[in-house]
Design an enzyme around this catalytic site. Structure first.
Site, short mmCIF file in Angstrom:
data_model
loop_
_atom_site.label_atom_id
_atom_site.label_comp_id
_atom_site.label_asym_id
_atom_site.label_seq_id
_atom_site.Cartn_x
_atom_site.Cartn_y
_atom_site.Cartn_z
CG HIS A 107 -11.15 -19.04 -29.11
ND1 HIS A 107 -10.39 -19.85 -28.82
CD2 HIS A 107 -10.77 -18.83 -30.67
CE1 HIS A 107 -9.34 -19.97 -29.44
NE2 HIS A 107 -9.66 -19.41 -30.69
CG ASP A 126 -7.65 -15.21 -31.22
OD1 ASP A 126 -7.21 -14.17 -30.78
OD2 ASP A 126 -7.10 -16.00 -31.96
#
Length: 208
Positions: A175, A36
């Site tokens: 991430h 992400d």
């Protein structure tokens, strides 16, 4: 555990959201890696290199504003065989803005990211937002949050979360962001090695 593996009640708040990929008897023991908040030049190319080294494909849920600034990175992610998802234009949390503003932000990102996959930042969106977005996207949530973004954790803790909560069909969140870099530099390669040793294959969300 309320963060690392979302409880059943939380899953009910996003009807139709994909938290875990259902597997049939006899299916390969498979897990689904996602990243992400990128793409950014300080982290995403390094992540792509690690994934290449282990022969792993993943799905990148991109913030539209980052995609706008670094279009070559979006192209590179796709060129290497990974999938792309919409993570809104400005990383908005749906519960904090009106439905109209949220949908407008998603649509702005959609003009840069040609994808049918969507993940709400922070995992939160209003029921009305989800209802409308389901008509246009597959809403992808998660079964395991590594918490690689947390300053309270070391890379060993991130790896421990993977070892504790990984299971067949799990959608795992890392991430490719500056917040996570200090932890994923060691945790990501170690997690991939551990998952491989445990017999996991790696799937793309566009294939399921």
């Amino acid at each position: 555990m309320l963060i690392e593996r979302p409880p059943r009640l939380f899953r009910c708040l996003v009807p139709g959201g994909l938290f875990r990929v259902p597997l049939s008897p006899g299916d390969e023991k498979r897990i689904y890696l996602t990243f992400d908040d990128g793409p950014i030049p300080e982290v995403t190319p390094w992540v792509l290199g690690v994934l290449d080294r282990y022969g792993v494909k993943a799905t990148f849920f991109m913030v539209g504003d980052n995609a706008r600034r670094y279009p070559a990175l979006v192209d590179e992610v796709r060129r290497r065989g990974h999938a792309v998802g919409n993570h809104t234009m400005h990383h908005l949390q749906g519960a904090k803005v009106t439905t109209r503003a949220y949908l407008r932000d998603v649509q702005e990102a959609a003009r840069l990211l040609d994808t049918s996959l969507f993940r709400p930042p922070h995992g939160w969106l209003r029921p009305r937002q989800a209802q409308i977005l389901r008509k246009h996207y597959r809403i992808v949530m998660y079964d395991l949050v590594t918490r690689d973004y947390s300053r309270r954790l070391g890379w060993e803790d991130v790896l421990a979360n993977v070892k504790r909560y990984a299971r067949p069909g799990a959608i795992v969140v890392f991430h490719d962001s500056l917040k996570s870099l200090g932890r994923i530099e060691k945790a990501l390669p170690a997690a991939l090695e551990w998952l491989r040793d445990e017999g996991y294959g790696f799937g793309l969300l566009t294939d399921c």
